[in-house]
Design a protein around this motif. Structure first.
Motif, PDB file in Angstrom:
ATOM      1  N   LYS A   1       1.520   2.822   6.332  1.00 34.21           N
ATOM      2  CA  LYS A   1       0.726   3.644   7.343  1.00 34.21           C
ATOM      3  C   LYS A   1       0.450   3.115   8.699  1.00 34.21           C
ATOM      4  CE  LYS A   1      -2.402   4.449   4.147  1.00 34.21           C
ATOM      5  NZ  LYS A   1      -1.750   3.604   3.078  1.00 34.21           N
TER       6      LYS A   1
ATOM      7  N   ALA B   1       0.883  -1.443  -0.026  1.00 32.80           N
ATOM      8  CA  ALA B   1       0.040   0.001  -0.073  1.00 32.80           C
ATOM      9  C   ALA B   1       0.911   1.368  -0.131  1.00 32.80           C
ATOM     10  CB  ALA B   1      -1.077  -0.218   1.169  1.00 32.80           C
TER      11      ALA B   1
ATOM     12  N   TRP C   1      -3.535  -7.548   7.404  1.00 33.07           N
ATOM     13  CA  TRP C   1      -3.076  -6.263   7.186  1.00 33.07           C
ATOM     14  C   TRP C   1      -2.022  -5.867   8.201  1.00 33.07           C
ATOM     15  CZ3 TRP C   1      -3.196  -1.800  10.623  1.00 33.07           C
ATOM     16  CH2 TRP C   1      -2.683  -0.619   9.967  1.00 33.07           C
TER      17      TRP C   1
ATOM     18  N   GLY D   1       0.376  -3.190   9.330  1.00 27.69           N
ATOM     19  CA  GLY D   1       0.578  -1.885   9.403  1.00 27.69           C
ATOM     20  C   GLY D   1       2.117  -1.416   9.965  1.00 27.69           C
TER      21      GLY D   1
ATOM     22  N   PHE E   1      -5.831   3.894   8.060  1.00 23.70           N
ATOM     23  CA  PHE E   1      -5.926   4.193   6.848  1.00 23.70           C
ATOM     24  C   PHE E   1      -7.502   4.569   6.677  1.00 23.70           C
ATOM     25  CE2 PHE E   1      -6.193  -0.609   7.031  1.00 23.70           C
ATOM     26  CZ  PHE E   1      -7.630  -0.829   6.846  1.00 23.70           C
TER      27      PHE E   1
ATOM     28  N   ASP F   1       1.742  -2.069   4.696  1.00 25.09           N
ATOM     29  CA  ASP F   1       1.182  -0.917   4.813  1.00 25.09           C
ATOM     30  C   ASP F   1       2.176   0.147   5.574  1.00 25.09           C
ATOM     31  OD1 ASP F   1      -0.458   1.444   4.378  1.00 25.09           O
ATOM     32  OD2 ASP F   1      -2.345   0.261   4.680  1.00 25.09           O
TER      33      ASP F   1
ATOM     34  N   ILE G   1      -1.526  -7.512   3.345  1.00 24.56           N
ATOM     35  CA  ILE G   1      -1.328  -6.065   2.936  1.00 24.56           C
ATOM     36  C   ILE G   1      -0.076  -5.428   3.754  1.00 24.56           C
ATOM     37  CG2 ILE G   1      -2.247  -4.012   2.526  1.00 24.56           C
ATOM     38  CD1 ILE G   1      -4.902  -5.211   3.474  1.00 24.56           C
TER      39      ILE G   1
ATOM     40  N   TYR H   1      -7.991  -0.300  -0.076  1.00 21.53           N
ATOM     41  CA  TYR H   1      -8.775  -1.023   0.827  1.00 21.53           C
ATOM     42  C   TYR H   1      -9.984  -1.623   0.297  1.00 21.53           C
ATOM     43  CZ  TYR H   1      -4.880   0.946   3.267  1.00 21.53           C
ATOM     44  OH  TYR H   1      -3.742   1.675   3.201  1.00 21.53           O
TER      45      TYR H   1
END
Ligand code: FAD
Lengths: 236, 420
Positions: free
Chosen positions: B220, B183, B243, B245, B223, B218, B216, B195
């Motif tokens: 960040k 991402a 996910w 992060g 999100f 990411d 994912i 997303y």
């Protein structure tokens, strides 16, 4: 097929002059239908003195061709349906109410459709009571509905500036189509001014629930709402 | 030459009538060149041409004959839309509104001479230039990836053949295979886009490949619409989506397109599909015009004029404007403000205070739509948020379905607002 074969046959036979004899109860339950009509009355009137609002009035709708009023501006789609011979008999109405967009492509009637056959039949039975001889139309206008928002007469009296409305409208046309097509977001063109103004104020004071429209209307002044009503009201 | 008389007289009553209008009198029709025929550029070309009724000469420069909207391209990947339903052409802009559509690349801008050179060799003069070139990717943003790897590891962040490729790769995944997404960091095009993409990929896999996994990575820590997506992923795709992060190493990523591996915080995983969405910057032509600061082109919200050159208006994803997200809706909204300002400056038509809005819908699964939106105004400093809303977690299926149907209505609305 929308109705039992017997009833269809009855109606087919009735499409002549004799149809006025047939009672509405052959189609469904008009009393229950009166309740179903709540889903139409934000846009349509029936009953004595019924006027065109967002949609045309529905007195005498049965067996009339589609788009028959000269003093109401229909969508291109509805005029095309008339050309193609669409007549508002029980089947025509039933199909249209079940799936307006599929039956009349390009219609500006922003109504998702009434999925249950029984609901449609009862509603049609109710509408049928306004389609007999004009003298039979009940005296007390049954759709004299409560006004959604009571607005001060000064607000309703504001004459909107259509040029300003044109600029403000550019914020609306990302969602509402200028040709009135309904693809999931309602048509707002050629509405009577008062209905438009009332609808916008209903969002503004958060009486109508819809977060997008509450937000959009929330920052419009009374003059801006009037300007938008003037612009969209006359959009060809 | 025909000056819009009515508009010119009306300018007296206008909020901010421009004084530059007389300048163009006698110099032939004022000319506007628009670079980029997407959400910002097509809308601007249409509104300038429509509003000026022939008084302004509008040329739109866009290399592609067919514009595939990024919006709804995720729905195409999931099979909810045909590719042809997100394809649009420029025919009506030309035939109905009189826009000169030139299918070519702009390759240079001479701001002093006020000319644009095209790859084909032609040179166009302008009184005002509109730049809406969308985004390009920041070189080296994802170690191991560059644009030459986009056939192995597609971004699908410009729609069309990239969307087709990603869809085909997902459908060809072996049973129980792995789909990875890298991402992008903020700010980037369409904050909920990655997303929604994951949701649509999960929708396909749930039907065709239910033991497959999605990771994912990411950069960040959180999100857009995170609570809504995570709730939806739990409801529809339980256990399928992982996910990672930035708090868990999602910002420490490297890919190897030849080996089809992704390394997240040092842990190397072999994957079957890898959707790399790198960090973004304004479309390259902005940099070439010398109107960027950092990765983006700063603009004034009152008119969308570049803060570096007042003869240039920049729209959409390429801008640094303030609070608006980079979306098609925002670009369309900004284009109308720019069109009004440009008509005011060139023909003296009425100018009103700038107003903006945005709503972004996302689809989580069949008929499970959510949305987020806001209204904005221009301050001297930036485009500032006024009011907003977001769908809530725990909403009923009926409301979610209505939200989805609305998004379909919006798609029809915005595309007819762009292309006529
Ligand atoms: C997967 C995905 C989903 C999305 N979903 C939504 C959504 O649901 N809602 C929403 O509002 N937004 C959505 N977006 C975002 C939206 O697509 C963009 O924000 C929008 O397209 C930006 O408009 P723009 O005019 O800045 O750029 P674009 O629409 O990308 O247009 C730029 C155009 O410029 C052209 N161009 C570039 N350089 C040159 C040059 N040198 N010369 C000539 N032409 C040039 C390009 O060919 C292109 O056609 C989504 C994006 C993605 C990727």
């Amino acid at each position: 097929m929308r109705l039992g074969g017997v009833v269809i046959a009855v109606w087919a036979a009735l499409s002549g002059a004799a149809f006025a004899e047939e009672s509405a109860t052959a189609i469904g339950d008009p009393e229950r239908g009166a309740k179903m009509f709540k889903r139409c009355q934000s846009c349509h009137q029936v009953g004595l003195g019924g006027k065109h609002k967002v949609g045309p009035h529905l007195n005498g709708i049965f067996f009339r061709p589609a788009a028959a009023f000269d003093d109401y501006k229909y969508s291109k789609g509805m005029y095309a349906a008339r050309e193609a011979g669409l007549v508002w008999d029980v089947d025509g109405l039933g199909n249209f109410l079940e799936a307006p967009k599929a039956t009349v492509p390009g219609t500006k009637m922003s109504f998702r459709g009434m999925k249950k056959e029984q609901d449609r039949n009862d509603l049609l039975a109710y509408l049928r009571t306004f389609s007999d001889n004009p003298q039979d139309i009940p005296e007390a206008a049954p759709t004299a509905r409560k006004v959604e928002v009571e607005l001060a007469p000064e607000i309703l009296a504001i004459v909107g500036d259509p040029d300003y409305g044109e600029y403000l409208s550019t914020e609306c046309t990302t969602c509402h189509q200028t040709d009135g097509a309904y693809d999931g977001i309602p048509s707002i063109v050629q509405w009577p001014t008062e209905d438009f103004v009332i609808a916008m104020h209903a969002y503004k004071i958060k009486q109508r629930e819809h977060p997008v429209m509450q937000m959009m209307a929330g920052r419009l002044s009374d003059e801006e709402i009037a300007a938008l009503a003037a612009y969209f009201g006359n959009l060809e | 030459m025909k000056l819009n008389r009515r508009g010119f007289i009306g300018a007296g009553a206008a909020v901010a009538a421009s004084l530059s209008a007389p300048m163009v009198m006698g110099a032939g029709k004022p000319r506007v060149v628009v670079i980029g025929g997407g959400a910002g550029g097509a809308t601007a070309a249409r509104y300038i041409a429509k509003g000026s009724k022939g008084a302004i000469d509008v040329t739109l420069v866009e290399p592609s004959r067919t514009y595939y909207t990024c919006f709804f391209s995720n729905l195409y990947i999931a099979g909810f839309r045909e590719l042809s339903s997100i394809a649009h052409s420029y025919g009506t802009l030309a035939s109905k509104y009189g826009v000169n559509v030139v299918h070519d690349w702009a390759v240079g801008i001479d701001r002093d001479a006020k000319t644009v050179s095209l790859a084909g060799g032609a040179k166009l003069s302008y009184d005002r230039l509109v730049l809406s070139p969308g985004i390009d990717f920041v070189d080296g943003a994802v170690p191991g990836w560059d644009v030459t790897s986009q056939n192995k590891m597609p971004h699908a962040y410009k729609a069309g053949s990239q969307s087709e490729l990603l869809k085909a790769q997902i459908e060809a995944m072996p049973q129980g295979g792995t789909f990875a997404m890298v991402a992008p960091p903020n700010p980037y095009r369409c904050p909920p886009g990655p997303y929604e993409r994951v949701s649509m990929v999960a929708h396909v896999l749930k039907e065709k490949n239910p033991t497959a996994k999605i990771i994912i990575a990411d950069p960040k820590p959180k999100f857009s619409k995170m609570a809504l997506f995570q709730e939806g992923w739990g409801n529809h795709y339980d256990g399928m989506i992982d996910w990672v992060g930035s708090d868990f190493g999602g910002d420490n990523v490297e890919v190897n397109p030849d080996e089809m591996t992704v390394s997240i915080d040092g842990e190397v995983t072999k994957v079957d599909v890898c959707n790399v969405i790198p960090a973004m910057k304004a479309g390259k032509i902005c940099e070439m015009a010398g109107i960027t600061e950092g990765n983006w082109a700063p603009v004034s919200g009152h008119t969308m004029q570049s803060r570096i050159d007042e003869n240039i208006h920049v729209l959409g994803d390429a801008t640094n404007q303030g609070d608006m997200p980079k979306s098609g809706f925002s670009a369309n909204s900004q284009a109308k403000v720019a069109a009004m300002a440009i008509r005011g400056a060139l023909t003296g038509s009425k100018v009103f205070p700038a107003k903006f809005s945005n709503t972004c819908w996302s689809l989580i699964d069949t008929e499970d739509g959510v949305k987020v939106g806001a209204t904005y105004e221009a301050t001297d400093e930036k485009i500032a948020k006024v009011d907003g809303f977001i769908s809530k977690t725990g909403e009923g299926a009926e409301l979610r379905k209505a939200t989805y149907e609305e998004s379909v209505g919006w798609y029809a609305g915005i595309t007819s607002d762009m292309f006529g």
